[in-house]
Design a protein around this motif. Structure first.
Motif, PDB file in Angstrom:
ATOM      1  N   ALA A 137       0.775  -1.253   0.072  1.00 42.44           N
ATOM      2  CA  ALA A 137       0.150   0.084   0.086  1.00 42.44           C
ATOM      3  C   ALA A 137       0.832   1.174  -0.292  1.00 42.44           C
ATOM      4  O   ALA A 137       0.255   2.240  -0.668  1.00 42.44           O
ATOM      5  N   VAL A 138       2.054   1.247   0.766  1.00 48.37           N
ATOM      6  CA  VAL A 138       2.806   2.430   0.660  1.00 48.37           C
ATOM      7  C   VAL A 138       3.493   2.531  -0.767  1.00 48.37           C
ATOM      8  O   VAL A 138       3.632   3.695  -1.221  1.00 48.37           O
ATOM      9  N   ALA A 139       4.015   1.449  -1.297  1.00 42.71           N
ATOM     10  CA  ALA A 139       4.585   1.552  -2.683  1.00 42.71           C
ATOM     11  C   ALA A 139       3.599   1.937  -3.717  1.00 42.71           C
ATOM     12  O   ALA A 139       3.970   2.799  -4.461  1.00 42.71           O
ATOM     13  N   ILE A 140       2.414   1.650  -3.700  1.00 40.83           N
ATOM     14  CA  ILE A 140       1.390   2.146  -4.457  1.00 40.83           C
ATOM     15  C   ILE A 140       1.106   3.656  -4.529  1.00 40.83           C
ATOM     16  O   ILE A 140       0.984   4.326  -5.278  1.00 40.83           O
ATOM     17  N   ASP A 141       0.999   4.055  -3.080  1.00 42.68           N
ATOM     18  CA  ASP A 141       1.065   5.468  -2.654  1.00 42.68           C
ATOM     19  C   ASP A 141       1.975   6.203  -3.506  1.00 42.68           C
ATOM     20  O   ASP A 141       1.648   7.282  -4.005  1.00 42.68           O
ATOM     21  N   PHE A 142       3.334   5.720  -3.374  1.00 39.48           N
ATOM     22  CA  PHE A 142       4.406   6.447  -3.891  1.00 39.48           C
ATOM     23  C   PHE A 142       4.161   6.483  -5.336  1.00 39.48           C
ATOM     24  O   PHE A 142       4.687   7.608  -6.228  1.00 39.48           O
ATOM     25  N   ILE A 143       3.776   5.315  -6.014  1.00 43.45           N
ATOM     26  CA  ILE A 143       3.967   5.306  -7.403  1.00 43.45           C
ATOM     27  C   ILE A 143       2.705   6.204  -7.736  1.00 43.45           C
ATOM     28  O   ILE A 143       2.765   6.835  -8.945  1.00 43.45           O
ATOM     29  N   SER A 144       1.356   6.132  -7.329  1.00 37.24           N
ATOM     30  CA  SER A 144       0.186   6.802  -7.836  1.00 37.24           C
ATOM     31  C   SER A 144       0.056   8.078  -7.460  1.00 37.24           C
ATOM     32  O   SER A 144      -0.807   8.816  -8.094  1.00 37.24           O
ATOM     33  N   ASP A 145       0.456   8.607  -6.380  1.00 36.72           N
ATOM     34  CA  ASP A 145       0.242   9.684  -6.000  1.00 36.72           C
ATOM     35  C   ASP A 145       1.031  11.034  -6.666  1.00 36.72           C
ATOM     36  O   ASP A 145       2.181  11.275  -6.458  1.00 36.72           O
ATOM     37  N   ASP A 146       0.478  11.629  -7.587  1.00 36.98           N
ATOM     38  CA  ASP A 146       0.676  12.582  -8.360  1.00 36.98           C
ATOM     39  C   ASP A 146       0.501  14.130  -7.915  1.00 36.98           C
ATOM     40  O   ASP A 146       0.419  15.014  -8.820  1.00 36.98           O
ATOM     41  N   SER A 147      -0.040  13.976  -6.700  1.00 34.45           N
ATOM     42  CA  SER A 147      -0.539  15.414  -6.374  1.00 34.45           C
ATOM     43  C   SER A 147       0.800  16.367  -6.037  1.00 34.45           C
ATOM     44  O   SER A 147       0.475  17.605  -6.035  1.00 34.45           O
ATOM     45  N   GLY A 148       2.019  15.976  -5.744  1.00 37.03           N
ATOM     46  CA  GLY A 148       3.172  16.723  -5.321  1.00 37.03           C
ATOM     47  C   GLY A 148       3.037  17.236  -3.719  1.00 37.03           C
ATOM     48  O   GLY A 148       3.909  18.120  -3.438  1.00 37.03           O
TER      49      GLY A 148
END
Length: 167
Positions: A43-54
């Motif tokens: 879940a942490v990895a997916i967050d880093f991959i997919s969160d493009d909010s900056g």
């Protein structure tokens, strides 16, 4: 440097050997940990991959594909994409990811497969140009040591490369 696919298979042998494997991520990440945030939680990895909010950290694709990494004179070789398609990207989608592919699937998209295809294309272009931006040298090192590079923790170039370790 003016080379073709056959020459690339020789100079990029470590990457070609890696891609020829039948199994990926059967062991924990074994590379250097300095400058890396090693995560085991998908879940942490997916967050880093997919969160493009900056908001919390830099968007992964803007870190790796930014114009500050590749200058205008970097030559993107169309023959690399042609040969990757011709050999079906080393049949990556058919390989055994030892469950990492399932863990890193979000909304029906296998993020490992998607990002590995992109990364392989970029890494082979780095070899073909005999030019590796620092981030891409680190990404290559992570792959070759059974890790999955999946994000940047912080504001690039400060911070750490996020590595998913399937252990």
């Amino acid at each position: 440097m003016n080379i073709g696919w056959n020459e690339l298979t020789i100079i990029a042998k470590p990457l070609f050997d890696f891609l020829s494997r039948d199994n990926f991520y059967q062991a924990a990440y074994s590379g250097p940990s300095v400058g890396k945030l090693i995560v085991n939680d998908p879940a942490v990895a997916i967050d880093f991959i997919s969160d493009d909010s900056g908001d919390r950290f830099d968007d992964w694709e803007s870190v790796t594909d930014g114009s500050e990494e590749f200058s205008e004179d970097f030559e993107w070789k169309s023959w690399i994409v042609h040969n990757l398609r011709k050999n079906n990207y080393f049949d990556l989608s058919m390989k055994n990811f030892n469950g990492a592919d399932v863990k890193l699937t979000d909304s029906g998209v296998c993020l490992i497969n998607e990002l590995m295809h992109r990364d392989v294309k970029i890494l082979l272009n780095c070899y073909a140009n005999d030019f590796f931006p620092r981030i891409w040298s680190e990404i290559l090192e992570v792959y070759l040591n059974d890790g999955f590079p999946c994000g940047w923790n912080g504001r690039y170039p400060s911070g750490d490369l996020v590595v998913f370790s399937n252990s």
